[in-house]
Design an enzyme around this catalytic site. Sequence first.
Site, short mmCIF file in Angstrom:
data_model
loop_
_atom_site.label_atom_id
_atom_site.label_comp_id
_atom_site.label_asym_id
_atom_site.label_seq_id
_atom_site.Cartn_x
_atom_site.Cartn_y
_atom_site.Cartn_z
N TYR A 108 55.44 44.64 -64.53
CA TYR A 108 54.62 45.60 -65.28
C TYR A 108 54.72 45.28 -66.76
O TYR A 108 55.80 45.03 -67.28
CB TYR A 108 55.12 47.03 -65.03
CG TYR A 108 54.38 48.08 -65.84
CD1 TYR A 108 53.30 48.77 -65.29
CD2 TYR A 108 54.76 48.37 -67.15
CE1 TYR A 108 52.61 49.71 -66.03
CE2 TYR A 108 54.07 49.30 -67.90
CZ TYR A 108 52.99 49.98 -67.34
OH TYR A 108 52.31 50.91 -68.08
N GLU A 196 47.15 47.67 -70.48
CA GLU A 196 48.14 47.75 -69.40
C GLU A 196 47.85 46.71 -68.31
O GLU A 196 46.70 46.56 -67.90
CB GLU A 196 48.11 49.15 -68.77
CG GLU A 196 49.17 49.35 -67.70
CD GLU A 196 49.06 50.73 -67.04
OE1 GLU A 196 47.99 51.06 -66.50
OE2 GLU A 196 50.05 51.48 -67.09
#
Length: 386
Positions: A108, A196
């Site tokens: 992530y 993101e």
Amino acid sequence: MKIHEFQAKQLFQQFNVPVPRGQVAATAEEAKKIAQDLGGKVVVKAQIHAGGRGKGGGVKLANSPDEAAKVASQIIGMQLITHQTGPQGQKVQRVLIEEQMPIERELYFAILLDNAIGMPILMASAEGGMDIEAVAANTPEKIIRIPVDPATGYQPYQGRQIAFGLGLRGDLLRSAVQLFGALYDLYVSKDCSLVEVNPLVVTTDGRLLPLDAKVTFDDNADFRHKDLVELRDKDEEDPLEVQAHEMGILNYIKLDGNIGCVVNGAGLAMATMDSIKLAGGEPANFLDIGTVNDSERVVNALKIITADPAVKVVLFNIFGGMARVDVIAQGIIDAQKQFNIDVPVVARLAGTNVDEGEALLAAAKVNVIRAKDLGEAAKLAVQAAK
Ligand code: GDP
Ligand code: MN
């Protein structure tokens, strides 16, 4: 403003961030053609602004062009429900067809503004691919956070720190440092509020690349990014919010309650919503008409609010500073003349030219329930909504 994954990946490429090969399709035939060009084995991904598509059935593997066509025909047109769409879901208009990636690890990575420290932060975790909110809640120690001073910008040592934390070494570490820098460059130059990548994958053949991409722009910087306007997809937005935006209303966000609010100033709007909650009610919206002496703006705000069928009462909370209460009052009167407002209106008016405003309302004989302060206004609105 949010954009689709395929648009975010096009932006990534402009900033020299490698992404899987792929193209967007609006029909099963297009999907088949793209799958053929990509060699047959592909991923079919629903393009909606909400995340969590995989769990909702919006991301599927296909091992041949025919299968890609079949899967695409199932996904296009579906009402995709994820934890971010709400129970009604979002209709899928297009799918992204991408080459399948052989995944070794899912990481992530994100860049976002940390409001508490007033700086962008780089955020990363080795626990990618899944719900990052759950990781943050259950195992916060697994999230790496590094603030970036906007004056100096991204520094390679910060990238190395993150890459080390993610367990990346050698060539992968070098790729990561470069990739984080490129995304920081994108974040700053396009005035993003979020970049993101979840998951950022390490492939079995040793590459590091974003499998998913989410980019949100700060609307306050719209004026200096004319090129980004065309990325807007109004099908993904609330129709009343779009209309409010076009009417120049500073800020309108639809909420779930039944008390419509017209307020000048964001802080006052927050206080108004708090007061409604305190009095046992639920606001139907957040609306800031801004500091303007323009009665037309008030008329437009009332049009937007009363177009929401959930609204049972409208509450005006106006504190005239540079804005004049008589101009706001004129807007209320004009609106009553132009269209039928069939819900009660409660008003708390104070500040500049309040006496002139009161006189206008009295002379026009419009039906407005008066409150002397915000607490009383909230109570009256809650009563009227019942
Ligand atoms: P989201 O659910 O909306 O966040 O959509 P993602 O783009 O993150 O995709 C969800 C999941 O699908 C990923 O976490 C991967 O596990 C899987 N996935 C996506 N693309 C590929 C691919 O090319 N190969 C494989 N094996 N899995 C993929
Ligand atoms: Mn994802």
